[in-house]
Write a protein that holds these residues in place. Structure first.
Motif, PDB file in Angstrom:
ATOM      1  N   PHE A 150     -66.120 -53.243  12.056  1.00  0.00           N
ATOM      2  CA  PHE A 150     -65.290 -52.209  11.435  1.00  0.00           C
ATOM      3  C   PHE A 150     -65.933 -51.695  10.157  1.00  0.00           C
ATOM      4  O   PHE A 150     -66.826 -52.332   9.597  1.00  0.00           O
ATOM      5  N   GLN A 151     -65.433 -50.565   9.695  1.00  0.00           N
ATOM      6  CA  GLN A 151     -65.927 -50.015   8.436  1.00  0.00           C
ATOM      7  C   GLN A 151     -65.533 -50.936   7.274  1.00  0.00           C
ATOM      8  O   GLN A 151     -66.342 -51.277   6.426  1.00  0.00           O
ATOM      9  N   MET A 152     -64.276 -51.356   7.274  1.00  0.00           N
ATOM     10  CA  MET A 152     -63.817 -52.362   6.310  1.00  0.00           C
ATOM     11  C   MET A 152     -64.248 -53.698   6.890  1.00  0.00           C
ATOM     12  O   MET A 152     -63.928 -54.004   8.028  1.00  0.00           O
ATOM     13  N   ILE A 201     -69.766 -53.960  22.650  1.00  0.00           N
ATOM     14  CA  ILE A 201     -69.681 -53.985  21.190  1.00  0.00           C
ATOM     15  C   ILE A 201     -69.023 -52.688  20.742  1.00  0.00           C
ATOM     16  O   ILE A 201     -69.484 -51.601  21.092  1.00  0.00           O
ATOM     17  N   PHE A 202     -67.945 -52.807  19.982  1.00  0.00           N
ATOM     18  CA  PHE A 202     -67.291 -51.638  19.397  1.00  0.00           C
ATOM     19  C   PHE A 202     -67.615 -51.601  17.903  1.00  0.00           C
ATOM     20  O   PHE A 202     -67.430 -52.609  17.212  1.00  0.00           O
ATOM     21  N   ALA A 203     -68.064 -50.476  17.429  1.00  0.00           N
ATOM     22  CA  ALA A 203     -68.360 -50.350  16.005  1.00  0.00           C
ATOM     23  C   ALA A 203     -67.683 -49.083  15.483  1.00  0.00           C
ATOM     24  O   ALA A 203     -68.009 -47.976  15.895  1.00  0.00           O
ATOM     25  N   ASP A 204     -66.697 -49.256  14.601  1.00  0.00           N
ATOM     26  CA  ASP A 204     -65.916 -48.121  14.085  1.00  0.00           C
ATOM     27  C   ASP A 204     -66.450 -47.724  12.706  1.00  0.00           C
ATOM     28  O   ASP A 204     -66.191 -48.410  11.721  1.00  0.00           O
ATOM     29  N   GLU A 205     -67.212 -46.656  12.651  1.00  0.00           N
ATOM     30  CA  GLU A 205     -67.835 -46.177  11.407  1.00  0.00           C
ATOM     31  C   GLU A 205     -68.491 -47.335  10.648  1.00  0.00           C
ATOM     32  O   GLU A 205     -68.205 -47.550   9.460  1.00  0.00           O
TER      33      GLU A 205
END
Ligand SMILES: Nc1ncnc2c1ncn2[C@@H]1O[C@H](COP(=O)(O)OP(=O)(O)O)[C@@H](O)[C@H]1O
Ligand SMILES: [Mg+2]
Length: 231
Positions: free
Chosen positions: A92-94, A166-170
């Motif tokens: 995640f971004q955070m 793999i999920f990558a949000d920003e």
């Protein structure tokens, strides 16, 4: 070709104090195993909502998500979370690392949850730390690491259980140029060398272009689907 992900007519409406927001509006696409995808779109276009539904982190209003032939809608919450722990990794971004655990322990956590023995988890964590260039930081706490290093620990953690997706949000939203590049290069290599299906969310066209397919969202709808699959 086998699809790792099928998204069928996915719609998500949020209801807040009477007002209704359609965050995702009848979105469909299929992603074959091992392929990568960038989801591009301006802020508020539904990117995070899409990732949360596909990753089983939230519930759809209509439609379905099929991962490896299995319908998320038909699974109980417990089944979804077990499935997620084994099949998916999230960045995640955070960066949500556990403050009181070292870099290495943070990477070990998903393996402990999956019932992997401690010794094996430790060895795997070391090899993942090496992969992201942080073996020398294994015993540091998150606050002793820079933002970029923390995100690289989060990438290693996402890989702990050898996920297929793999999920990558920003993931580079809060990073400087050098660390952004390291994270993007790692994500590229996961798809190209390890055959993982990488899905990255970004509002940066230059990052999106480095992936073989781009789905562009606008107002919760698929505006464009560029398929540059060259594999
Ligand atoms: N939990 C929520 N409750 C109400 N509205 C939400 C919620 N999450 C997102 N939204 C709304 O849904 C739309 C899409 O949001 P989001 O998926 O976060 O977009 P993006 O990630 O592309 O910026 C936005 O209008 C946003 O305000
Ligand atoms: Mg978002």
């Amino acid at each position: 070709m086998e699809n790792i992900i099928e998204v069928h007519n996915l719609t998500k409406r949020y209801k807040d104090a009477g007002a209704e927001v359609t965050a995702l509006d009848n979105v469909s696409f299929k992603l074959p195993k091992g392929f990568d995808l960038a989801i591009l779109g301006p802020s508020g276009s539904g990117k995070t909502t899409l990732l949360q539904l596909v990753g089983g982190l939230d519930k759809m209003t209509e439609g379905d998500v099929i991962i490896n032939g299995q319908s998320l809608k038909k699974m109980s919450d417990k089944e979804v979370s077990e499935f997620r722990n084994k099949t998916m990794g999230f960045i995640f971004q955070m960066i949500y690392l556990q403050d009181y655990f070292t870099a290495k322990e943070n990477i070990m956590l998903p393996m402990m949850v999956a019932g992997i023995r401690r010794k094996e988890a430790m060895e795997k964590a070391d090899s993942l730390l090496e992969k992201v260039g942080l073996l020398h930081r294994a015993n540091h706490l998150p606050r002793q690491l820079s933002g970029g290093e923390q995100q690289r620990v989060a990438v290693a953690r996402a890989l702990a259980n050898d996920p297929q997706i793999i999920f990558a949000d920003e993931p580079t939203g809060k990073l400087d140029k050098k660390n952004s590049e390291m994270v993007i290069e790692t994500l590229e290599s996961l798809s190209k060398e390890n055959g993982m299906s990488v899905i990255i969310i970004t509002h940066d066209e230059n990052i999106a272009k480095r992936f073989s397919r781009i789905i562009k969202l606008e107002n919760g709808k698929v505006k464009k689907d560029f398929n540059l699959n060259t594999k």
